[in-house]
Design an enzyme around this catalytic site. Structure first.
Site, PDB file in Angstrom:
ATOM      1  N   GLY A 144       6.375   0.862 -12.349  1.00  0.00           N
ATOM      2  CA  GLY A 144       5.882   1.406 -11.075  1.00  0.00           C
ATOM      3  C   GLY A 144       5.282   2.785 -11.275  1.00  0.00           C
ATOM      4  CG  ASP A 188      15.152   0.286 -16.210  1.00  0.00           C
ATOM      5  OD1 ASP A 188      14.040   0.389 -15.642  1.00  0.00           O
ATOM      6  OD2 ASP A 188      16.065  -0.420 -15.790  1.00  0.00           O
ATOM      7  CB  THR A 233      12.300   5.582 -12.769  1.00  0.00           C
ATOM      8  OG1 THR A 233      12.791   4.894 -11.621  1.00  0.00           O
ATOM      9  CG2 THR A 233      13.487   6.258 -13.428  1.00  0.00           C
ATOM     10  CG  ASP A 253      14.321   3.016  -8.600  1.00  0.00           C
ATOM     11  OD1 ASP A 253      13.802   3.320  -7.506  1.00  0.00           O
ATOM     12  OD2 ASP A 253      14.282   1.866  -9.069  1.00  0.00           O
ATOM     13  CG  MET A 289      11.211   2.233  -3.093  1.00  0.00           C
ATOM     14  SD  MET A 289       9.886   2.608  -4.238  1.00  0.00           S
ATOM     15  CE  MET A 289       8.662   1.408  -3.690  1.00  0.00           C
ATOM     16  CD  GLU A 325      13.303  -1.261  -2.827  1.00  0.00           C
ATOM     17  OE1 GLU A 325      12.369  -1.586  -2.089  1.00  0.00           O
ATOM     18  OE2 GLU A 325      13.150  -0.861  -3.989  1.00  0.00           O
ATOM     19  NE  ARG A 346      11.144  -0.091  18.911  1.00  0.00           N
ATOM     20  CZ  ARG A 346      11.795  -0.682  19.908  1.00  0.00           C
ATOM     21  NH1 ARG A 346      12.975  -1.244  19.703  1.00  0.00           N
ATOM     22  NH2 ARG A 346      11.273  -0.708  21.127  1.00  0.00           N
TER      23      ARG A 346
HETATM   24  O1  F6P Z   1      11.229   0.652 -10.209  1.00  0.00           O
HETATM   25  C1  F6P Z   1      10.791   1.532  -9.251  1.00  0.00           C
HETATM   26  C2  F6P Z   1      10.532   0.843  -7.952  1.00  0.00           C
HETATM   27  O2  F6P Z   1       9.845   1.765  -7.139  1.00  0.00           O
HETATM   28  C3  F6P Z   1      11.771   0.301  -7.243  1.00  0.00           C
HETATM   29  O3  F6P Z   1      12.474   1.264  -6.500  1.00  0.00           O
HETATM   30  C4  F6P Z   1      11.165  -0.761  -6.361  1.00  0.00           C
HETATM   31  O4  F6P Z   1      12.111  -1.729  -6.024  1.00  0.00           O
HETATM   32  C5  F6P Z   1      10.093  -1.317  -7.227  1.00  0.00           C
HETATM   33  O5  F6P Z   1       9.691  -0.294  -8.089  1.00  0.00           O
HETATM   34  C6  F6P Z   1       8.900  -1.833  -6.479  1.00  0.00           C
HETATM   35  O6  F6P Z   1       8.040  -2.418  -7.393  1.00  0.00           O
HETATM   36  P1  F6P Z   1       6.550  -2.881  -7.106  1.00  0.00           P
HETATM   37  O7  F6P Z   1       5.692  -1.653  -7.110  1.00  0.00           O
HETATM   38  O8  F6P Z   1       6.234  -3.776  -8.242  1.00  0.00           O
HETATM   39  O9  F6P Z   1       6.533  -3.536  -5.785  1.00  0.00           O
END
Ligand code: F6P
Length: 344
Positions: free
Chosen positions: A10, A103, A125, A127, A169, A222, A269
């Site tokens: 990502g 990772d 990342t 994350d 995320m 998520e 909402r």
């Molecule tokens: O790995 C980073 C991340 O942003 C996660 O938090 C998220 O679930 C995922 O990538 C989303 O991936 P994509 O951009 O492929 O939809």
């Protein structure tokens, strides 16, 4: 000496600052630089890379995304793809590779290093779930975006006396949700590390109403589970090339919001922040540290310390083995999560 740079997985704000840091320090040292396009996709098949000169990395410091493009192509899925990567590195004349990623990308880097390929990493990342390092490119910006969203949701929630569910995320690790929720003063934070029951959520929302608080904000990752919620219809979410579920398709925010409204009767909402958390301008902190680890990655190459990655420890950049940062995800510790609970 010619070095290659790739960004995989990502995208994240600060990637361009890291590319610039690697390229400028390499060029200043007399090295040539090739930018590999679209992550590992650029090293399988025909190979896809472009020379990077000083002018190419000028004006990109503040720009989000990655000028090199990215993908989730996974060479570890097939030994032939790993061979193709190694073949393309030779064919393109790349003497050492900088793999910038999380990772997944760094696991490929670590596997290549094990095979004797000269590769170093850079931690990225949103994350924030890489082990050992105190810094991952993009996390600070993502937290700032979640914080701003929670701030903005406060005024509209208060005006309408609503429950607002905000989905952020976080796959296995709830760092972005927890830190954004803490900074924004969310009234409940739900992350993958700690399962919460729907009854607890309802009880907490009712208690707040009884205290005279007419609105509530729930921040949920998520990837989180809420016990007692109906399971998503249509089976599991599709998998990406690294075998990860596309978590946005699980719809935890929407399912939680609907159930909360049904059970409590409070108007609710849902806001799904999604990829806004990865887009746009990086914070100053992300620019500075992405630059520092980028420069650190070229330093590793110049010292021929392959299979390593520069990380943040305190105020310093130090180097560790690539295999250390990808050994397992770094999760939110229980004491930090419990501290956040005290503030609801
Ligand atoms: O790995 C980073 C991340 O942003 C996660 O938090 C998220 O679930 C995922 O990538 C989303 O991936 P994509 O951009 O492929 O939809």
């Amino acid at each position: 000496m010619q070095i290659g740079i790739l960004t995989g997985g990502g995208d994240a704000p600060g990637l361009n600052a890291a590319i610039r840091g690697v390229a400028r320090s390499a060029i200043a040292d007399g090295a040539d630089v090739l930018g590999v396009r679209n992550g590992w996709a650029g090293l399988v098949g025909e190979g896809d890379a472009v020379p990077l000169h000083l002018a190419d990395v000028s004006g990109i410091l503040a720009r989000g995304g990655t000028m090199l493009g990215t993908s989730r192509v996974n060479p570890l899925a097939d030994p032939k793809l790993m061979d193709a990567v190694i073949g393309n590195l030779g064919r393109l004349g790349i003497d050492a590779l900088v793999a910038i990623g999380g990772d997944d990308t760094l696991s490929v880097g670590a596997a290549l290093a094990e095979r004797g390929v000269p590769v170093v990493g850079v931690p990225k990342t949103v994350d924030n779930d890489l082990l050992v390092t105190e810094y991952c490119i993009g996390f600070d910006t993502a937290v700032a975006i979640v914080t701003e969203a929670v701030d903005r949701l406060h005024t509209t929630a208060a005006s309408h006396h609503r429950v607002m569910v905000v989905e952020a995320m976080g796959r296995e690790a709830g760092w972005v949700t927890l830190m954004g929720g803490l900074a924004g003063g969310a009234d409940m934070i739900i992350i993958p590390e700690f399962v919460v029951e729907l009854d607890e959520v309802v009880e907490h929302l009712n208690a707040r109403r009884q205290q005279g608080k007419t609105f509530s904000i729930i921040a949920v990752s998520e990837g989180a589970e809420v016990g007692g919620l109906p399971t998503p219809s249509g089976g599991g979410a599709p998998l990406d090339a690294f075998g990860h579920e596309q978590l946005s398709r699980r719809g935890i925010g929407e399912r939680l919001g609907r159930q909360v409204e049904d059970v409590t009767g409070f108007e609710t909402r849902v806001t799904v922040l999604g990829h806004t958390q990865r887009g746009g301008t990086p914070t100053a902190y992300d620019r500075i540290w992405a630059t520092r680890v980028g420069v650190g990655a070229y330093k590793l190459i110049s010292e021929r310390r392959f299979g390593e990655i520069p990380i943040k420890r305190g105020d310093d950049v130090v180097n560790v083995r690539l295999s250390e940062v990808v050994a397992e995800p770094r999760l939110v510790p229980e004491d930090l999560y419990r501290m956040a609970e005290l503030l609801y």
